[in-house]
Scaffold this motif. Structure first.
Motif, PDB file in Angstrom:
ATOM      1  N   ASN A  42       0.831  -1.211   0.000  1.00  0.00           N
ATOM      2  CA  ASN A  42       0.000   0.000   0.000  1.00  0.00           C
ATOM      3  C   ASN A  42       0.863   1.258   0.000  1.00  0.00           C
ATOM      4  OD1 ASN A  42      -2.268  -1.576   0.003  1.00  0.00           O
ATOM      5  ND2 ASN A  42      -2.797  -1.217   2.141  1.00  0.00           N
ATOM      6  N   GLN A  43       1.939   1.256   0.779  1.00  0.00           N
ATOM      7  CA  GLN A  43       2.839   2.411   0.810  1.00  0.00           C
ATOM      8  C   GLN A  43       3.476   2.626  -0.563  1.00  0.00           C
ATOM      9  OE1 GLN A  43       3.199   4.721   2.808  1.00  0.00           O
ATOM     10  NE2 GLN A  43       2.411   3.974   4.748  1.00  0.00           N
ATOM     11  N   GLU A  44       3.881   1.538  -1.209  1.00  0.00           N
ATOM     12  CA  GLU A  44       4.482   1.651  -2.543  1.00  0.00           C
ATOM     13  C   GLU A  44       3.471   2.218  -3.531  1.00  0.00           C
ATOM     14  OE1 GLU A  44       5.907  -2.245  -3.538  1.00  0.00           O
ATOM     15  OE2 GLU A  44       7.452  -2.218  -1.988  1.00  0.00           O
ATOM     16  N   LEU A  45       2.229   1.768  -3.434  1.00  0.00           N
ATOM     17  CA  LEU A  45       1.197   2.287  -4.335  1.00  0.00           C
ATOM     18  C   LEU A  45       0.941   3.765  -4.089  1.00  0.00           C
ATOM     19  CD1 LEU A  45      -1.417  -0.609  -4.399  1.00  0.00           C
ATOM     20  CD2 LEU A  45       0.079   0.135  -6.243  1.00  0.00           C
ATOM     21  N   LYS A  46       0.888   4.164  -2.836  1.00  0.00           N
ATOM     22  CA  LYS A  46       0.675   5.580  -2.523  1.00  0.00           C
ATOM     23  C   LYS A  46       1.789   6.434  -3.110  1.00  0.00           C
ATOM     24  CE  LYS A  46      -2.020   5.207   1.709  1.00  0.00           C
ATOM     25  NZ  LYS A  46      -2.053   5.437   3.166  1.00  0.00           N
ATOM     26  N   LYS A  47       3.025   5.969  -2.972  1.00  0.00           N
ATOM     27  CA  LYS A  47       4.160   6.723  -3.512  1.00  0.00           C
ATOM     28  C   LYS A  47       4.078   6.813  -5.034  1.00  0.00           C
ATOM     29  CE  LYS A  47       7.497   5.719   0.133  1.00  0.00           C
ATOM     30  NZ  LYS A  47       8.735   5.004   0.476  1.00  0.00           N
ATOM     31  N   SER A  48       3.707   5.712  -5.664  1.00  0.00           N
ATOM     32  CA  SER A  48       3.681   5.708  -7.133  1.00  0.00           C
ATOM     33  C   SER A  48       2.519   6.512  -7.698  1.00  0.00           C
ATOM     34  CB  SER A  48       3.633   4.275  -7.659  1.00  0.00           C
ATOM     35  OG  SER A  48       2.407   3.665  -7.331  1.00  0.00           O
ATOM     36  N   LEU A  49       1.464   6.688  -6.920  1.00  0.00           N
ATOM     37  CA  LEU A  49       0.296   7.411  -7.410  1.00  0.00           C
ATOM     38  C   LEU A  49       0.321   8.901  -7.069  1.00  0.00           C
ATOM     39  CD1 LEU A  49      -2.506   4.833  -6.597  1.00  0.00           C
ATOM     40  CD2 LEU A  49      -1.421   5.264  -8.791  1.00  0.00           C
ATOM     41  N   GLU A  50       1.355   9.367  -6.424  1.00  0.00           N
ATOM     42  CA  GLU A  50       1.413  10.764  -5.997  1.00  0.00           C
ATOM     43  C   GLU A  50       1.511  11.746  -7.158  1.00  0.00           C
ATOM     44  OE1 GLU A  50       4.534  10.991  -3.112  1.00  0.00           O
ATOM     45  OE2 GLU A  50       3.248  10.255  -1.510  1.00  0.00           O
ATOM     46  N   ASP A  51       2.142  11.349  -8.239  1.00  0.00           N
ATOM     47  CA  ASP A  51       2.247  12.258  -9.377  1.00  0.00           C
ATOM     48  C   ASP A  51       1.771  11.550 -10.648  1.00  0.00           C
ATOM     49  OD1 ASP A  51       4.305  10.499  -9.695  1.00  0.00           O
ATOM     50  OD2 ASP A  51       5.847  11.988 -10.036  1.00  0.00           O
ATOM     51  N   GLU A  52       1.662  12.315 -11.737  1.00  0.00           N
ATOM     52  CA  GLU A  52       1.132  11.770 -12.980  1.00  0.00           C
ATOM     53  C   GLU A  52       2.051  10.715 -13.576  1.00  0.00           C
ATOM     54  OE1 GLU A  52       0.071  13.571 -17.275  1.00  0.00           O
ATOM     55  OE2 GLU A  52      -0.637  14.725 -15.568  1.00  0.00           O
ATOM     56  N   ASP A  53       3.352  10.948 -13.507  1.00  0.00           N
ATOM     57  CA  ASP A  53       4.301   9.962 -14.037  1.00  0.00           C
ATOM     58  C   ASP A  53       4.203   8.651 -13.247  1.00  0.00           C
ATOM     59  OD1 ASP A  53       5.266  11.629 -16.009  1.00  0.00           O
ATOM     60  OD2 ASP A  53       6.886  12.416 -14.738  1.00  0.00           O
ATOM     61  N   GLY A  54       4.041   8.789 -11.944  1.00  0.00           N
ATOM     62  CA  GLY A  54       3.913   7.595 -11.114  1.00  0.00           C
ATOM     63  C   GLY A  54       2.659   6.813 -11.458  1.00  0.00           C
ATOM     64  N   LEU A  55       1.579   7.527 -11.744  1.00  0.00           N
ATOM     65  CA  LEU A  55       0.322   6.881 -12.117  1.00  0.00           C
ATOM     66  C   LEU A  55       0.471   6.152 -13.450  1.00  0.00           C
ATOM     67  CD1 LEU A  55      -2.637   6.370 -11.517  1.00  0.00           C
ATOM     68  CD2 LEU A  55      -3.178   8.544 -12.602  1.00  0.00           C
ATOM     69  N   ARG A  56       1.127   6.800 -14.396  1.00  0.00           N
ATOM     70  CA  ARG A  56       1.359   6.179 -15.700  1.00  0.00           C
ATOM     71  C   ARG A  56       2.239   4.937 -15.553  1.00  0.00           C
ATOM     72  NH1 ARG A  56       3.593  10.257 -18.229  1.00  0.00           N
ATOM     73  NH2 ARG A  56       1.608  11.243 -18.622  1.00  0.00           N
ATOM     74  N   ASP A  57       3.304   5.064 -14.743  1.00  0.00           N
ATOM     75  CA  ASP A  57       4.201   3.915 -14.531  1.00  0.00           C
ATOM     76  C   ASP A  57       3.457   2.762 -13.847  1.00  0.00           C
ATOM     77  OD1 ASP A  57       6.271   5.327 -15.655  1.00  0.00           O
ATOM     78  OD2 ASP A  57       7.146   5.929 -13.723  1.00  0.00           O
ATOM     79  N   TYR A  58       2.621   3.123 -12.924  1.00  0.00           N
ATOM     80  CA  TYR A  58       1.855   2.087 -12.217  1.00  0.00           C
ATOM     81  C   TYR A  58       0.903   1.369 -13.177  1.00  0.00           C
ATOM     82  CZ  TYR A  58      -1.674  -0.055  -9.227  1.00  0.00           C
ATOM     83  OH  TYR A  58      -2.548  -0.931  -8.659  1.00  0.00           O
ATOM     84  N   ALA A  59       0.200   2.123 -13.994  1.00  0.00           N
ATOM     85  CA  ALA A  59      -0.733   1.517 -14.944  1.00  0.00           C
ATOM     86  C   ALA A  59       0.006   0.620 -15.922  1.00  0.00           C
ATOM     87  CB  ALA A  59      -1.506   2.609 -15.683  1.00  0.00           C
ATOM     88  N   GLU A  60       1.162   1.069 -16.383  1.00  0.00           N
ATOM     89  CA  GLU A  60       1.955   0.261 -17.311  1.00  0.00           C
ATOM     90  C   GLU A  60       2.438  -1.019 -16.642  1.00  0.00           C
ATOM     91  OE1 GLU A  60       6.213   0.568 -19.622  1.00  0.00           O
ATOM     92  OE2 GLU A  60       5.084   2.423 -19.316  1.00  0.00           O
ATOM     93  N   LYS A  61       2.905  -0.895 -15.424  1.00  0.00           N
ATOM     94  CA  LYS A  61       3.388  -2.071 -14.687  1.00  0.00           C
ATOM     95  C   LYS A  61       2.274  -3.099 -14.509  1.00  0.00           C
ATOM     96  CE  LYS A  61       5.412  -3.284 -10.216  1.00  0.00           C
ATOM     97  NZ  LYS A  61       5.834  -2.778  -8.909  1.00  0.00           N
ATOM     98  N   ARG A  62       1.081  -2.635 -14.118  1.00  0.00           N
ATOM     99  CA  ARG A  62      -0.055  -3.551 -13.923  1.00  0.00           C
ATOM    100  C   ARG A  62      -0.454  -4.206 -15.246  1.00  0.00           C
ATOM    101  NH1 ARG A  62      -3.101  -3.495  -8.934  1.00  0.00           N
ATOM    102  NH2 ARG A  62      -4.331  -4.940 -10.170  1.00  0.00           N
ATOM    103  N   ALA A  63      -0.461  -3.432 -16.315  1.00  0.00           N
ATOM    104  CA  ALA A  63      -0.831  -3.972 -17.617  1.00  0.00           C
ATOM    105  C   ALA A  63       0.152  -5.050 -18.053  1.00  0.00           C
ATOM    106  CB  ALA A  63      -0.904  -2.854 -18.654  1.00  0.00           C
TER     107      ALA A  63
END
Length: 109
Positions: free
Chosen positions: A68-89
């Protein structure tokens, strides 16, 4: 001392019944003690199993908190959100970029 044979016989029978009654009482007490002892042992085994399960759940909880902490950190900015979506995909849906080759190794597990 008893006066007649019948009184003597009654006295002997009374003693036998008394001994038998004491024996049955002792047997009942021992049986009850055994049941209580087995119950205590069973409860201790159950407690040990529950403690082990609790330790497993606490470990899972800590792992989930870390994720959860890792997700919060990755979702804090737009680049993190994009990276997270790409990683999940990539991980969950086996997506790949258009110019990318994906190699899958099957080790025969």
């Amino acid at each position: 001392m008893p006066d007649t044979k019948q009184e003597a016989q009654t006295e002997k029978t009374g003693k036998k019944k008394s001994y038998r009654g004491k024996f049955l009482l002792k047997l009942a007490i021992c049986g009850l003690a055994l049941v209580v002892l087995l119950s205590i042992v069973e409860r201790q085994v159950q407690i040990a199993e529950k403690r082990e399960r609790l330790a497993q759940l606490e470990t899972q909880l800590e792992d989930q908190k870390q994720k959860n902490q890792e997700l919060k950190k990755s979702l804090e900015d737009e680049d993190g959100l994009r990276d997270y979506a790409e990683k999940r995909a990539r991980q969950e849906m086996d997506y790949a970029k258009s110019n990318e080759r994906v190699y899958i190794f099957d080790a025969g597990d």
